[in-house]
Structures are given as C-alpha cells and as structure tokens.
Design a protein around this motif. Structure first.
Motif, PDB file in Angstrom:
ATOM      1  N   ARG A 123       0.581  -6.143   7.014  1.00  0.00           N
ATOM      2  CA  ARG A 123       1.191  -4.973   6.383  1.00  0.00           C
ATOM      3  C   ARG A 123       2.610  -5.305   5.940  1.00  0.00           C
ATOM      4  NH1 ARG A 123      -0.994   0.176   9.472  1.00  0.00           N
ATOM      5  NH2 ARG A 123      -3.021  -0.658  10.059  1.00  0.00           N
ATOM      6  N   VAL A 124       2.931  -4.899   4.714  1.00  0.00           N
ATOM      7  CA  VAL A 124       4.254  -5.176   4.159  1.00  0.00           C
ATOM      8  C   VAL A 124       4.798  -3.893   3.545  1.00  0.00           C
ATOM      9  CG1 VAL A 124       5.582  -6.586   2.540  1.00  0.00           C
ATOM     10  CG2 VAL A 124       3.555  -7.536   3.625  1.00  0.00           C
ATOM     11  N   ALA A 125       6.057  -3.593   3.825  1.00  0.00           N
ATOM     12  CA  ALA A 125       6.718  -2.422   3.249  1.00  0.00           C
ATOM     13  C   ALA A 125       7.971  -2.881   2.509  1.00  0.00           C
ATOM     14  CB  ALA A 125       7.085  -1.431   4.343  1.00  0.00           C
ATOM     15  N   PHE A 126       8.159  -2.325   1.312  1.00  0.00           N
ATOM     16  CA  PHE A 126       9.338  -2.590   0.491  1.00  0.00           C
ATOM     17  C   PHE A 126      10.077  -1.276   0.306  1.00  0.00           C
ATOM     18  CE2 PHE A 126       6.129  -5.604  -1.012  1.00  0.00           C
ATOM     19  CZ  PHE A 126       6.818  -6.793  -0.947  1.00  0.00           C
TER      20      PHE A 126
ATOM     21  N   GLN B 209       7.493   1.402  -1.018  1.00  0.00           N
ATOM     22  CA  GLN B 209       6.092   1.016  -1.214  1.00  0.00           C
ATOM     23  C   GLN B 209       5.572   0.337   0.036  1.00  0.00           C
ATOM     24  OE1 GLN B 209       4.188   1.304  -4.233  1.00  0.00           O
ATOM     25  NE2 GLN B 209       5.834   2.745  -4.616  1.00  0.00           N
ATOM     26  N   ARG B 210       4.324   0.620   0.342  1.00  0.00           N
ATOM     27  CA  ARG B 210       3.645  -0.034   1.469  1.00  0.00           C
ATOM     28  C   ARG B 210       2.362  -0.674   0.974  1.00  0.00           C
ATOM     29  NH1 ARG B 210       7.057   2.251   4.323  1.00  0.00           N
ATOM     30  NH2 ARG B 210       7.373   4.275   5.143  1.00  0.00           N
ATOM     31  N   TYR B 211       2.141  -1.899   1.415  1.00  0.00           N
ATOM     32  CA  TYR B 211       0.928  -2.616   1.048  1.00  0.00           C
ATOM     33  C   TYR B 211       0.156  -2.911   2.334  1.00  0.00           C
ATOM     34  CZ  TYR B 211       3.090  -3.029  -3.452  1.00  0.00           C
ATOM     35  OH  TYR B 211       3.656  -2.739  -4.652  1.00  0.00           O
ATOM     36  N   LEU B 212      -1.101  -2.485   2.343  1.00  0.00           N
ATOM     37  CA  LEU B 212      -1.964  -2.639   3.510  1.00  0.00           C
ATOM     38  C   LEU B 212      -3.126  -3.559   3.143  1.00  0.00           C
ATOM     39  CD1 LEU B 212      -2.114   1.140   4.452  1.00  0.00           C
ATOM     40  CD2 LEU B 212      -0.575  -0.585   5.379  1.00  0.00           C
ATOM     41  N   PRO B 213      -3.684  -4.263   4.114  1.00  0.00           N
ATOM     42  CA  PRO B 213      -4.834  -5.112   3.802  1.00  0.00           C
ATOM     43  C   PRO B 213      -6.022  -4.241   3.353  1.00  0.00           C
ATOM     44  CG  PRO B 213      -4.408  -5.086   6.162  1.00  0.00           C
ATOM     45  CD  PRO B 213      -3.296  -4.321   5.510  1.00  0.00           C
ATOM     46  N   HIS B 214      -6.829  -4.812   2.469  1.00  0.00           N
ATOM     47  CA  HIS B 214      -8.005  -4.108   1.978  1.00  0.00           C
ATOM     48  C   HIS B 214      -9.000  -3.941   3.134  1.00  0.00           C
ATOM     49  CE1 HIS B 214     -11.191  -2.673  -0.361  1.00  0.00           C
ATOM     50  NE2 HIS B 214     -11.488  -3.731  -1.079  1.00  0.00           N
ATOM     51  N   ALA B 215      -9.460  -2.709   3.321  1.00  0.00           N
ATOM     52  CA  ALA B 215     -10.380  -2.429   4.439  1.00  0.00           C
ATOM     53  C   ALA B 215     -11.780  -2.909   4.119  1.00  0.00           C
ATOM     54  CB  ALA B 215     -10.419  -0.939   4.728  1.00  0.00           C
TER      55      ALA B 215
END
Length: 90
Positions: free
Chosen positions: A52-55, A84-90
């Motif tokens: 998980r990455v947040a900008f 913005q938050r990027y989460l792994p594809h479920a």
C-alpha cells in the motif's frame, strides 16, 4: 513523470522537487490545449506500508493556454493539493 515505487522503503519519505517544463514534453505534447510555461514544483509525502502506498502533497505550476474568446495566450496558475492511495489489486 513516473516514480519507481520499489525504491521507497516502508515508512514515510519526502519528495520536494522542481521539474523543468521539458521533463513533461512527451505527455504535454499529446495535447495542443496548453503549454507548461514555468518549472513545476512537487512537494509530497510518500507513505509505504507493504504493497500500500499513499501520496499526499501539492503541485504548483503555470500553464499557458489560449483564451477561448480571442485566442490570445494567457497564463493559468495551478495549485493542486492531492491525497491519493494505491492498494494492491484484490
């Protein structure tokens, strides 16, 4: 502009950088609607936790656009905050 997310370790990193207009030449040339008129400043915090990455930060720039009435160029200031938050594809 692209960031290699693998270079960020877990925790929070700070990016505070100014980019020349030419750094965006390939993406800006795809449209004739505007020209990046001055250097672009990007200040953001990158928080990475596993996949998980947040900008969170701010981008400031100056664009040159054409007036829709007279077609004369004018400068448009851009001051955009983002979270913005990027989460792994479920």
């Amino acid at each position: 502009m692209q960031f290699d997310l693998s270079r960020f370790k877990s925790g929070t990193d700070r990016i505070d950088q100014t980019y020349a207009p030419e750094a965006f030449a390939s993406s800006a040339s795809d449209t004739a609607d505007f020209r990046i008129a001055e250097p672009v400043r990007l200040a953001l915090d990158v928080h990475k936790e596993g996949d998980r990455v947040a900008f969170k930060g701010r981008l400031t720039a100056s664009l040159e656009v054409a007036c829709s009435r007279c077609l004369e160029p004018f400068r448009l200031a851009v001051d955009a905050a983002f979270d913005q938050r990027y989460l792994p594809h479920a």
